[in-house]
Design a protein around this motif. Structure first.
Motif, short mmCIF file in Angstrom:
data_model
loop_
_atom_site.label_atom_id
_atom_site.label_comp_id
_atom_site.label_asym_id
_atom_site.label_seq_id
_atom_site.Cartn_x
_atom_site.Cartn_y
_atom_site.Cartn_z
N ARG A 108 45.53 39.83 26.32
CA ARG A 108 45.04 39.96 27.59
C ARG A 108 44.62 40.60 28.17
NH1 ARG A 108 48.69 38.56 32.71
NH2 ARG A 108 49.86 40.85 32.09
N VAL A 109 43.21 40.88 29.74
CA VAL A 109 42.58 41.57 29.77
C VAL A 109 43.38 41.83 31.21
CG1 VAL A 109 40.43 42.25 30.62
CG2 VAL A 109 40.86 41.19 28.57
N LEU A 110 43.27 42.71 32.04
CA LEU A 110 43.93 43.07 33.43
C LEU A 110 43.50 43.30 34.11
CD1 LEU A 110 47.18 45.26 31.56
CD2 LEU A 110 47.29 42.59 31.94
N TRP A 111 42.25 44.05 34.05
CA TRP A 111 40.72 45.43 34.77
C TRP A 111 40.44 44.69 33.79
CZ3 TRP A 111 39.05 49.87 34.14
CH2 TRP A 111 38.58 50.42 34.86
N ARG A 112 38.43 44.65 34.55
CA ARG A 112 37.47 45.24 33.91
C ARG A 112 36.58 45.63 35.45
NH1 ARG A 112 37.71 39.52 32.71
NH2 ARG A 112 35.84 38.70 34.05
N GLN A 113 35.29 46.47 34.65
CA GLN A 113 34.38 46.88 34.76
C GLN A 113 33.49 47.10 34.12
OE1 GLN A 113 34.73 48.53 38.98
NE2 GLN A 113 32.98 49.03 38.88
N ALA A 114 32.11 46.82 35.32
CA ALA A 114 31.35 47.00 33.94
C ALA A 114 29.49 47.76 34.93
CB ALA A 114 30.18 46.26 33.71
N GLY A 115 28.54 48.65 34.95
CA GLY A 115 27.93 48.83 35.81
C GLY A 115 27.46 50.27 34.72
#
Length: 96
Positions: free
Chosen positions: A72-79
């Motif tokens: 289960r993904v709790l946090w994510r960020q892309a860039g």
């Protein structure tokens, strides 16, 4: 701080760096992983000077490959790597 400095800080916070290679052996990305005893994992993947991705997920068995796990993904960020690595550092030493 820039992405290189941030990656060094990630290592001091317990991340392990692993190079990822494509099918012909060329460097494809750098992956940094930190496992928590609770089954939470933090992952930062730098694909290029312009692209990175990070996430925190739970429900993982550290003995199994990350790509084969159900989580289960709790946090994510892309860039951009500067922003993504800064955000990952912001997770600090707390696990969910």
């Amino acid at each position: 701080m820039n992405a290189i400095g941030n990656l060094q800080c990630l290592v001091t916070q317990g991340f392990r760096g692993v190079p990822m290679h494509d099918d012909v052996g060329d460097l494809d990305a750098l992956m940094y992983v930190r496992h928590w005893p609770s089954g939470v994992v933090d992952v930062v993947i730098v694909y290029s000077h312009e692209e990175a991705f990070a996430y925190r997920a739970s429900g993982l068995d550290p003995r199994l490959p990350l790509l084969n796990a159900s989580a289960r993904v709790l946090w994510r960020q892309a860039g951009h790597p500067d922003a993504v690595t800064t955000a990952a550092l912001g997770l600090g030493l707390r696990s969910s």
